[in-house]
Scaffold this motif. Structure first.
Motif, PDB file in Angstrom:
ATOM      1  N   VAL A   1       0.287   6.046   1.182  1.00 49.34           N
ATOM      2  CA  VAL A   1      -0.616   5.044   0.613  1.00 49.34           C
ATOM      3  C   VAL A   1      -0.439   5.104  -0.904  1.00 49.34           C
ATOM      4  O   VAL A   1      -0.864   6.053  -1.551  1.00 49.34           O
ATOM      5  N   SER A   2       0.233   4.082  -1.448  1.00 45.61           N
ATOM      6  CA  SER A   2       0.604   4.132  -2.854  1.00 45.61           C
ATOM      7  C   SER A   2      -0.388   3.343  -3.696  1.00 45.61           C
ATOM      8  O   SER A   2      -0.554   2.135  -3.507  1.00 45.61           O
TER       9      SER A   2
ATOM     10  N   PRO B   1      -4.973  13.305  -0.827  1.00 40.32           N
ATOM     11  CA  PRO B   1      -4.308  12.789  -2.025  1.00 40.32           C
ATOM     12  C   PRO B   1      -3.310  13.844  -2.503  1.00 40.32           C
ATOM     13  O   PRO B   1      -3.586  15.042  -2.393  1.00 40.32           O
TER      14      PRO B   1
ATOM     15  N   GLN C   1      -4.628  14.362   6.120  1.00 38.69           N
ATOM     16  CA  GLN C   1      -4.813  13.203   5.226  1.00 38.69           C
ATOM     17  C   GLN C   1      -5.360  13.696   3.890  1.00 38.69           C
ATOM     18  O   GLN C   1      -6.417  14.326   3.844  1.00 38.69           O
TER      19      GLN C   1
ATOM     20  N   THR D   1     -10.025   5.297  -1.387  1.00 39.07           N
ATOM     21  CA  THR D   1      -9.059   5.238  -0.285  1.00 39.07           C
ATOM     22  C   THR D   1      -9.658   5.779   1.017  1.00 39.07           C
ATOM     23  O   THR D   1      -9.521   5.157   2.076  1.00 39.07           O
TER      24      THR D   1
ATOM     25  N   PHE E   1      -3.722   2.853  -4.011  1.00 37.16           N
ATOM     26  CA  PHE E   1      -4.669   2.018  -3.272  1.00 37.16           C
ATOM     27  C   PHE E   1      -5.548   1.175  -4.190  1.00 37.16           C
ATOM     28  O   PHE E   1      -5.810   0.003  -3.914  1.00 37.16           O
TER      29      PHE E   1
ATOM     30  N   SER F   1      -1.932   9.940  -0.047  1.00 33.75           N
ATOM     31  CA  SER F   1      -2.182   8.882  -1.029  1.00 33.75           C
ATOM     32  C   SER F   1      -1.707   9.326  -2.415  1.00 33.75           C
ATOM     33  O   SER F   1      -1.839  10.494  -2.791  1.00 33.75           O
TER      34      SER F   1
END
Lengths: 227, 227
Positions: A140-141, A58, A56, A17, A143, A98
Motif C-alpha cells: 500500500v503505497s 507500516p 500488516q 490506512t 495511502f 504500507s
C-alpha cells in the motif's frame, strides 16, 4: 479460508490506512491489533486457528515496527512451531505493508536502493523456517495521497488478498467479482441500482466468454503452428 | 577513531558472546548496552559524538531483536538526522551480528536460504538513507562452540573491526599487529616473554619485507609484459 490479520502499528490512532483496511476487510478476516505485553498462549492459539496469517504494518526503517518484532520474537518460539518445527505447515504467510514513500523509489538506482522483496527477506526467511507458504506481499503505497478510485481498487485487491487462492489467477478474480455483484444485487432495494448491477454482471460474463473464446483460438493456433 | 558499540540484546545476562566481545574490545570503543525505555536526547548525543557506530546484536528471526528495533524506531528521527538529513554524514555504520546457526547455512540452497548481507538489507537501507558509510558486517558464528584458537582470532578481528580503516587492507593489519606486539613487550616484566615477543615482531617485520619485495617483483613483471 480462515484468515487472521495481525496489525503491528505503534500509533494506530493516528493511522488513516489501518481503519480503511479494517473497514473493507472486516467480512473477510479476523483482525487482531497488537498491544504489548502479549499473552503468549493466547497469541499462539490465534495463529494455530488461522489458515492464512497476514502480517500488516507500516514499514519503519525498512522492516516491521518494534511492536511487531517483539511479537515475532516472543510468540514464534519452540512451543508455537512444535518439536519438529512443523506445526505451521500448510498455513500461508501474507504481508500487507504500507509505505510513506512512493513504491517507484524501491529499486536499484532509486532513493530506497532495494526492492520491497529484498527488504522483507527476514520475513520470507521466517516463512521458510516455519514451513509456511510465502505469499507475494501486498504493498500500500502512500495511502494518504491516493485518489478515491485508487482506494476502491485497493479495497478490491485487499479483499482478494485476504480470501482468494494465491498466487491469484485472473479467472478467480472475475469469478470473485461476479459473486460480489450478485450479493450487492440481492442486498440493494433500489431497483435502478439493481438493474445497473445486473447489467454490469452481464457485461463481465460476456467479457469472460469472449476471453475464453480468444484463449481457445490461441490454443488452436499454437497447436497448428506446432508450438 | 571514536567508536561506539551499541548492544541490543534482550537477555544480556545469559549471553556468553557479549561479555567476551566487551572484554576484548573495551580499550577500542565505548560500549553502550541498550535498556528500554530510552532517553532519546541522551541516545542521540551519543551517536553524534561517535565517528564509527557499531550495532551489535544476536540475529533474531533474521533481523535485529525487538529491543534494538525499538531504539532505531525511536532514536533515528528528524532531530537526529537534521532537516537536510545530513547530520550523520561521514560517520560509519558497522554491524556485529552473532548467529545461533552455522554461517554456511546462510546461502541459497541451504537451510537459511539467504545470505547475511541479504537479511541485513534493512540496516544497509538505513545507512544509505542517513548517508552513513556502510561497513561489511562482522559475523560471529556459533560462539558457544568455538575453540580457544577461534576465539583468539575473533578477538583480533573484532579489535581491528572497531579501530582500523574499513574495508581493511592487509598492510594495515600487519602494522596493527606490530604495534600490539610492541605494546605487549613494553607491558610484560617476564624477560623470556619479552624475548619471544621481540622474535615474533622481528619475524612479522621480515615477512612484511619479503612481501613488499614480492610485490615489487610482480609489478616489474607486469610492466615488462605490458599489462
Amino acid at each position: 479460508m480462515k484468515t487472521l490479520v495481525v496489525i503491528g502499528h505503534p500509533e494506530l490512532a493516528d493511522s488513516e490506512t489501518q481503519p480503511f483496511l479494517k473497514q473493507v476487510g472486516k467480512d473477510w478476516a479476523t483482525f487482531h491489533e497488537l498491544e504489548a505485553p502479549f499473552d503468549i498462549a493466547t497469541e499462539q492459539q490465534l495463529i494455530w486457528q488461522a489458515e492464512r496469517l497476514i502480517l500488516q504494518f507500516p514499514l519503519y526503517w525498512y522492516s516491521v515496527p518494534a511492536l511487531m518484532k517483539q511479537w515475532l520474537d516472543e510468540v514464534f518460539d519452540e512451543e508455537l512451531l512444535g518439536p519438529q518445527h512443523d506445526r505451521l505447515v500448510k498455513k500461508e504467510l501474507g504481508i500487507v505493508v504500507s509505505l510513506g514513500r512512493p513504491i517507484r523509489e524501491f529499486q536499484s538506482g532509486q532513493r530506497q536502493a532495494f526492492t520491497i522483496d529484498e527488504y522483507l527477506r527476514p520475513l520470507q526467511g521466517l516463512a521458510l523456517a516455519t514451513k509456511m507458504k510465502w505469499l507475494s506481499p501486498l504493498v500500500v503505497s502512500q495511502f494518504a495521497y491516493q485518489s478515491d478510485t485508487a482506494r476502491q481498487k485497493l479495497a478490491v485487491a485487499y479483499q482478494q488478498y485476504l480470501s482468494l487462492p494465491q498466487p491469484v489467477r485472473f479467472k478467480d478474480r472475475v469469478a470473485w467479482l461476479t459473486r460480489q455483484l450478485a450479493t450487492m444485487q440481492t442486498n440493494t432495494k433500489d431497483t435502478i441500482a439493481q438493474q445497473e448491477l445486473q447489467q454490469l454482471a452481464a457485461l463481465l460474463s460476456m467479457k469472460q466468454e469472449q476471453l475464453d473464446d480468444l484463449n481457445d483460438n490461441l490454443r488452436l493456433v499454437r497447436e497448428t503452428e506446432g508450438y
